[in-house]
Motif scaffolding. Structure first.
Motif, PDB file in Angstrom:
ATOM      1  N   ARG A 319      -5.564  14.443  -6.616  1.00  0.00           N
ATOM      2  CA  ARG A 319      -4.724  13.663  -7.217  1.00  0.00           C
ATOM      3  C   ARG A 319      -4.333  12.616  -7.032  1.00  0.00           C
ATOM      4  O   ARG A 319      -4.195  12.280  -5.766  1.00  0.00           O
ATOM      5  N   PRO A 320      -4.073  11.400  -7.592  1.00  0.00           N
ATOM      6  CA  PRO A 320      -3.806  10.087  -7.067  1.00  0.00           C
ATOM      7  C   PRO A 320      -2.390   9.984  -6.109  1.00  0.00           C
ATOM      8  O   PRO A 320      -2.337   9.517  -5.191  1.00  0.00           O
ATOM      9  N   GLN A 321      -1.437  11.073  -6.737  1.00  0.00           N
ATOM     10  CA  GLN A 321      -0.014  11.063  -5.849  1.00  0.00           C
ATOM     11  C   GLN A 321      -0.613  11.619  -4.552  1.00  0.00           C
ATOM     12  O   GLN A 321       0.303  11.457  -3.490  1.00  0.00           O
ATOM     13  N   ASP A 322      -1.520  12.326  -4.137  1.00  0.00           N
ATOM     14  CA  ASP A 322      -2.082  12.758  -2.852  1.00  0.00           C
ATOM     15  C   ASP A 322      -2.196  11.877  -1.938  1.00  0.00           C
ATOM     16  O   ASP A 322      -2.406  12.221  -0.560  1.00  0.00           O
ATOM     17  N   VAL A 323      -2.624  10.543  -2.431  1.00  0.00           N
ATOM     18  CA  VAL A 323      -2.955   9.357  -1.399  1.00  0.00           C
ATOM     19  C   VAL A 323      -1.984   8.347  -1.453  1.00  0.00           C
ATOM     20  O   VAL A 323      -2.152   7.149  -0.804  1.00  0.00           O
ATOM     21  N   GLY A 324      -1.107   8.585  -2.403  1.00  0.00           N
ATOM     22  CA  GLY A 324      -0.039   7.425  -2.521  1.00  0.00           C
ATOM     23  C   GLY A 324       0.089   6.643  -3.677  1.00  0.00           C
ATOM     24  O   GLY A 324       0.988   5.801  -4.018  1.00  0.00           O
ATOM     25  N   TRP A 325      -0.948   6.784  -4.763  1.00  0.00           N
ATOM     26  CA  TRP A 325      -0.863   6.295  -6.072  1.00  0.00           C
ATOM     27  C   TRP A 325       0.158   6.808  -6.971  1.00  0.00           C
ATOM     28  O   TRP A 325       0.403   8.032  -6.821  1.00  0.00           O
ATOM     29  N   PRO A 326       0.879   6.271  -7.749  1.00  0.00           N
ATOM     30  CA  PRO A 326       2.076   6.823  -8.691  1.00  0.00           C
ATOM     31  C   PRO A 326       1.473   7.615  -9.750  1.00  0.00           C
ATOM     32  O   PRO A 326       1.863   8.619  -9.821  1.00  0.00           O
ATOM     33  N   ASP A 327       0.324   7.207 -10.223  1.00  0.00           N
ATOM     34  CA  ASP A 327      -0.324   8.190 -11.134  1.00  0.00           C
ATOM     35  C   ASP A 327      -1.638   7.762 -11.335  1.00  0.00           C
ATOM     36  O   ASP A 327      -2.325   6.654 -11.073  1.00  0.00           O
ATOM     37  N   GLY A 463      -5.005 -16.006 -14.256  1.00  0.00           N
ATOM     38  CA  GLY A 463      -4.408 -15.372 -13.145  1.00  0.00           C
ATOM     39  C   GLY A 463      -3.807 -13.862 -13.440  1.00  0.00           C
ATOM     40  O   GLY A 463      -3.011 -13.732 -14.495  1.00  0.00           O
ATOM     41  N   GLU A 464      -4.061 -12.886 -12.647  1.00  0.00           N
ATOM     42  CA  GLU A 464      -3.302 -11.695 -13.141  1.00  0.00           C
ATOM     43  C   GLU A 464      -2.305 -11.139 -11.964  1.00  0.00           C
ATOM     44  O   GLU A 464      -2.865 -11.440 -10.628  1.00  0.00           O
ATOM     45  N   ALA A 465      -1.346 -10.969 -12.225  1.00  0.00           N
ATOM     46  CA  ALA A 465      -0.148 -10.525 -10.912  1.00  0.00           C
ATOM     47  C   ALA A 465      -0.116  -9.035 -10.986  1.00  0.00           C
ATOM     48  O   ALA A 465       0.065  -8.495 -12.280  1.00  0.00           O
ATOM     49  N   ASN A 466       0.127  -8.301 -10.105  1.00  0.00           N
ATOM     50  CA  ASN A 466       0.018  -6.934  -9.988  1.00  0.00           C
ATOM     51  C   ASN A 466       1.114  -6.622  -8.830  1.00  0.00           C
ATOM     52  O   ASN A 466       1.183  -7.223  -8.035  1.00  0.00           O
ATOM     53  N   LEU A 467       2.461  -5.924  -9.402  1.00  0.00           N
ATOM     54  CA  LEU A 467       3.181  -5.692  -8.327  1.00  0.00           C
ATOM     55  C   LEU A 467       3.660  -4.214  -8.427  1.00  0.00           C
ATOM     56  O   LEU A 467       3.395  -3.325  -9.364  1.00  0.00           O
ATOM     57  N   SER A 468       4.036  -3.592  -7.172  1.00  0.00           N
ATOM     58  CA  SER A 468       4.637  -2.232  -7.340  1.00  0.00           C
ATOM     59  C   SER A 468       6.135  -2.331  -6.793  1.00  0.00           C
ATOM     60  O   SER A 468       6.459  -2.798  -6.000  1.00  0.00           O
ATOM     61  N   VAL A 469       6.919  -1.517  -7.735  1.00  0.00           N
ATOM     62  CA  VAL A 469       8.322  -1.721  -7.531  1.00  0.00           C
ATOM     63  C   VAL A 469       8.821  -0.266  -7.601  1.00  0.00           C
ATOM     64  O   VAL A 469       8.334   0.744  -7.983  1.00  0.00           O
ATOM     65  N   ARG A 470      10.285  -0.169  -6.914  1.00  0.00           N
ATOM     66  CA  ARG A 470      11.194   0.977  -7.290  1.00  0.00           C
ATOM     67  C   ARG A 470      12.401   0.720  -7.964  1.00  0.00           C
ATOM     68  O   ARG A 470      12.979  -0.363  -7.761  1.00  0.00           O
ATOM     69  N   HIS A 471      12.700   1.730  -8.895  1.00  0.00           N
ATOM     70  CA  HIS A 471      13.844   1.792  -9.621  1.00  0.00           C
ATOM     71  C   HIS A 471      14.580   3.075  -9.546  1.00  0.00           C
ATOM     72  O   HIS A 471      14.014   4.078 -10.101  1.00  0.00           O
ATOM     73  N   ASP A 472      15.795   3.121  -9.163  1.00  0.00           N
ATOM     74  CA  ASP A 472      16.518   4.669  -8.716  1.00  0.00           C
ATOM     75  C   ASP A 472      15.249   5.753  -8.073  1.00  0.00           C
ATOM     76  O   ASP A 472      15.325   6.572  -8.546  1.00  0.00           O
ATOM     77  N   GLY A 473      14.682   5.128  -7.026  1.00  0.00           N
ATOM     78  CA  GLY A 473      13.946   5.790  -6.356  1.00  0.00           C
ATOM     79  C   GLY A 473      12.461   6.244  -6.945  1.00  0.00           C
ATOM     80  O   GLY A 473      11.645   6.847  -6.309  1.00  0.00           O
ATOM     81  N   GLU A 474      12.414   5.637  -8.211  1.00  0.00           N
ATOM     82  CA  GLU A 474      10.998   5.916  -8.835  1.00  0.00           C
ATOM     83  C   GLU A 474      10.037   4.735  -8.678  1.00  0.00           C
ATOM     84  O   GLU A 474      10.564   3.633  -8.698  1.00  0.00           O
ATOM     85  N   ALA A 475       8.887   4.987  -8.414  1.00  0.00           N
ATOM     86  CA  ALA A 475       7.717   4.067  -8.182  1.00  0.00           C
ATOM     87  C   ALA A 475       7.111   3.415  -9.668  1.00  0.00           C
ATOM     88  O   ALA A 475       6.914   4.449 -10.564  1.00  0.00           O
ATOM     89  N   TYR A 476       6.963   2.214  -9.978  1.00  0.00           N
ATOM     90  CA  TYR A 476       6.435   1.714 -11.034  1.00  0.00           C
ATOM     91  C   TYR A 476       5.402   0.482 -10.923  1.00  0.00           C
ATOM     92  O   TYR A 476       5.632  -0.301  -9.652  1.00  0.00           O
ATOM     93  N   GLU A 477       4.514   0.422 -11.558  1.00  0.00           N
ATOM     94  CA  GLU A 477       3.567  -0.607 -11.673  1.00  0.00           C
ATOM     95  C   GLU A 477       3.689  -1.819 -12.810  1.00  0.00           C
ATOM     96  O   GLU A 477       3.835  -1.108 -13.788  1.00  0.00           O
TER      97      GLU A 477
END
Length: 515
Positions: A319-327, A463-477
C-alpha cells in the motif's frame, strides 16, 4: 552458520558518510543534524555520522549529532591508523551509543597497488588496530574493504583475527559493486562457517550498485547469514551509489513469508525521509525509482486502472500509505478507461451523471490525441467548459523584491466570475505567492514539500510544479504546468485549493438534500 540472538536485520545507515561522498551531495553540519534526526525517527539502528579524520566539517557535524541524537548507535569511520582512531574516539565522546568503524583493504588488487602490503602485514595491522579501537570503545566494527574480490581463505583468516582482537561486527563489503547474488551468498556462508569465533559477531553487508545489484546482493548476503545491512536513503553514494535503504526494508517486509526477517524501520516515514534528503542535497530521484519515485504507485494503463479500482492487490504489492505516500495515483492518458477518469473526477470534487460523464470522457479522449498526459488541470478545464465554472482561476500575477523579502500580487477570477486581488510578502517568491493565494481564497495550506522539474524537451518543454500540503490534518498533492515555473507553482496551489472547495460544496449539498 551463526544464529544471532535477535534475528531482526539491523539497518546501518551511511547516508551521512558514504552517501554524502556522492558528487554534489555534500551537506553542512546543520543539514547533517536535520538528516540525522529524520533517520532516528525512521528507526535505523546505526547512523554512520562521518569520517572524523577527513575534515573539520565532519567533526563538527558528528559533535552536533552526538549531543542530540541518542537512540540509535552513532558510528564513525576510521582507517587502520592510530591517529585516525584517536580522532574518531574523541569525536564520539558525547555519543550515548558510540561505535568505532575501522577498515582495511584485503583484496590482492588493493594489497598490491593501494597499500603495498603483504598478507602478513594486513593481518598484523588488523589485529593491532582493532585491538586499539576496542581498548577505547566496546562496540567495534571491522570492514574488509573489497572483500568480494578477496581470496576466501584469506578473508576468513582476516575475519578470525578481527574477531579475536575484539570486533563485534564484521562487514564484508562489495566495495566496487562487482559481485553477484550467488557469489556473495556463498562468501558469507563460507566465512561464517569457517572463521573461529564467528558466533560472537554480527556479520554485515555493504553493497555498491555499479551493476545495479546492490539490493539483490544485500538480500543474498542475508541468505548467507548477514544480519546487518548497510545502505543509504535513495541509494546515494560513491559512483552508482549504495544499497537503497527503502528498497531493502520493503523487500524484507513484503516478502516476509520468504525471509522470515524484518527490520525496526517505521516504514510510513520512508517517503518523508527520502524527500527531505532530496531537498537537502538537491538531487531528486528518478520518477520510476522503486518505493519513493513519483511513479512507484502510479498507473496509466486502462486495464491496470480498472483492476486497481476493483481490487488494488491486482497491481500493487504494497500500500502506498505504508511507505508514506497519500494514495495510489491514476495517471490519465490515452491508455486510460472511463472508470479511471470518473474516479479521478470524483477525487477532484466532481460528481457526474451518466450522460455528463459520457460527454466529458469523449472530450478527454480527444485531448489525449493532442498530449501525452492529461493532468488534473486539464480535467478541470474540461469541466469548466461543461459547467461554465471551475473554482478560482489565475488571471495574473506579479512578483517583485521588497528589500530582502519578496512581494506577490495575484489576481484571481472566483467561481462567480468576480475578480479578486491580494498581495503578500514572503521569504522568497514562492512563499509570497502562496501567502497571497491563501489570502485571496481563504484556504490555508501547510506546505510539506515542493519541487519543480521540466516536462518535455526543446521548444515544447514546460515547467511542472508538484507540492505536498496538509489541510486540517489531511495530506493533499497538487500539480501545475506552465512555461513559467512560478505560474506552474500557483496552478499547483490552486489545484489543491479548488479541490477542497469543491469537496466542501458537495458535502454541503449532500447535507442539505438529506436534511
Amino acid at each position: 552458520m551463526n544464529t544471532p540472538i535477535n534475528p531482526r536485520i539491523r539497518i546501518f545507515d551511511t547516508t551521512l558518510r558514504d552517501g554524502e561522498q556522492s558528487p554534489g551531495c555534500s551537506m553542512t553540519p546543520p543539514q547533517k543534524l536535520v538528516m540525522a534526526r529524520a533517520l532516528a525517527e525512521l528507526g535505523v539502528d546505526v547512523i554512520e555520522t562521518g569520517f572524523p579524520a577527513s575534515s573539520q566539517s565532519d567533526r563538527d557535524a558528528i559533535a552536533l549529532i552526538a549531543a542530540e541524537v541518542r537512540a540509535p548507535t552513532l558510528a564513525v569511520l576510521s582507517r587502520c591508523l592510530p591517529g585516525d582512531i584517536e580522532t574518531s574516539v574523541k569525536s564520539l565522546e558525547a555519543a550515548a551509543k558510540p561505535r568505532l568503524h575501522v577498515f582495511l583493504s584485503t583484496s590482492p588488487l588493493h594489497r598490491e597497488h593501494k597499500l603495498r602490503m603483504t598478507k602478513e602485514q594486513i593481518l598484523e595491522s588488523v589485529h593491532r588496530h582493532v585491538s586499539l579501537a576496542r581498548s577505547y570503545i566496546d562496540d567495534v566494527e571491522f570492514s574488509a574493504e573489497d572483500a568480494t574480490r578477496t581470496e576466501l581463505d584469506f578473508l576468513t583468516e582476516v575475519t578470525q583475527v578481527a574477531i579475536a582482537a575484539g570486533a563485534t561486527t564484521i562487514n564484508l563489503p562489495d566495495t566496487v559493486g562487482f559481485t553477484t547474488p550467488e557469489e556473495i551468498r556463498n562468501m558469507f556462508a563460507h566465512v561464517i562457517a569457517n572463521a573461529a569465533g564467528s558466533d560472537r559477531a554480527i556479520f554485515s553487508a555493504h553493497c555498491h550498485n555499479d551493476l545495479g545489484l546492490a539490493v539483490a546482493n544485500s538480500l543474498a548476503a542475508i541468505e548467507g547469514g548477514a544480519r546487518q545491512v548497510e545502505g543509504s536513503i535513495n541509494g546515494i553514494g560513491e559512483r552508482a551509489g549504495n544499497c537503497a535503504i527503502e528498497e531493502i526494508v520493503m523487500a524484507l517486509k513484503v516478502r516476509n513469508a520468504f525471509y522470515n526477517l524484518d527490520t525496526g524501520i517505521e516504514t510510513r516515514r520512508i517517503v518523508a525521509t527520502s524527500q527531505l534528503l532530496q531537498r537537502l542535497v538537491g538531487m531528486p530521484v528518478q520518477r520510476n525509482k522503486a518505493i519513493v519515485g513519483a511513479n512507484a504507485f502510479a498507473h496509466e494503463s486502462g486495464i491496470h486502472q480498472h483492476g486497481m479500482l476493483r481490487n488494488r492487490n491486482t497491481y500493487e504489492i504494497m500500500r502506498p500509505q505504508d511507505v508514506g505516500w497519500p494514495d495510489t495515483q491514476m495517471v490519465l492518458g490515452r491508455h486510460s478507461g472511463r472508470a479511471a477518469v470518473e474516479a479521478r473526477l470524483r477525487a477532484l470534487g466532481y460528481w457526474l451523471e451518466e450522460e455528463e460523464l459520457k460527454l466529458v470522457f469523449e472530450q478527454f479522449k480527444a485531448l489525449c490525441e493532442q498530449q501525452r498526459v492529461v493532468t488534473d488541470a486539464d480535467l478541470q478545464s474540461l469541466m469548466q467548459d461543461a459547467s461554465g465554472s471551475d473554482g478560482y482561476r489565475l488571471a495574473s500575477m506579479t512578483i517583485s523584491d521588497v528589500g530582502s523579502r519578496a512581494n506577490a500580487l495575484v489576481e484571481l477570477s472566483d467561481p462567480e466570475g468576480h475578480r479578486i486581488s491580494e498581495t503578500a510578502q514572503g521569504d522568497g517568491p514562492v512563499d509570497a505567492l502562496f501567502a497571497a493565494l491563501a489570502s485571496a481564497t481563504g484556504v490555508q495550506l501547510v506546505l510539506d514539500s515542493y519541487h519543480v522539474h521540466s516536462v518535455g524537451i526543446g521548444a515544447d518543454a514546460r515547467g511542472e510544479a508538484n507540492l505536498s500540503v496538509r489541510h486540517d490534518g489531511e495530506a493533499y498533492e497538487g500539480t501545475g504546468t506552465s512555461r513559467d515555473i512560478i505560474e506552474a507553482s500557483a496552478l499547483a496551489w490552486l489545484d489543491v485549493a479548488n479541490r477542497l472547495l469543491r469537496q466542501r460544496d458537495h458535502h454541503r449539498k449532500e447535507a442539505f438534500a438529506t436534511a
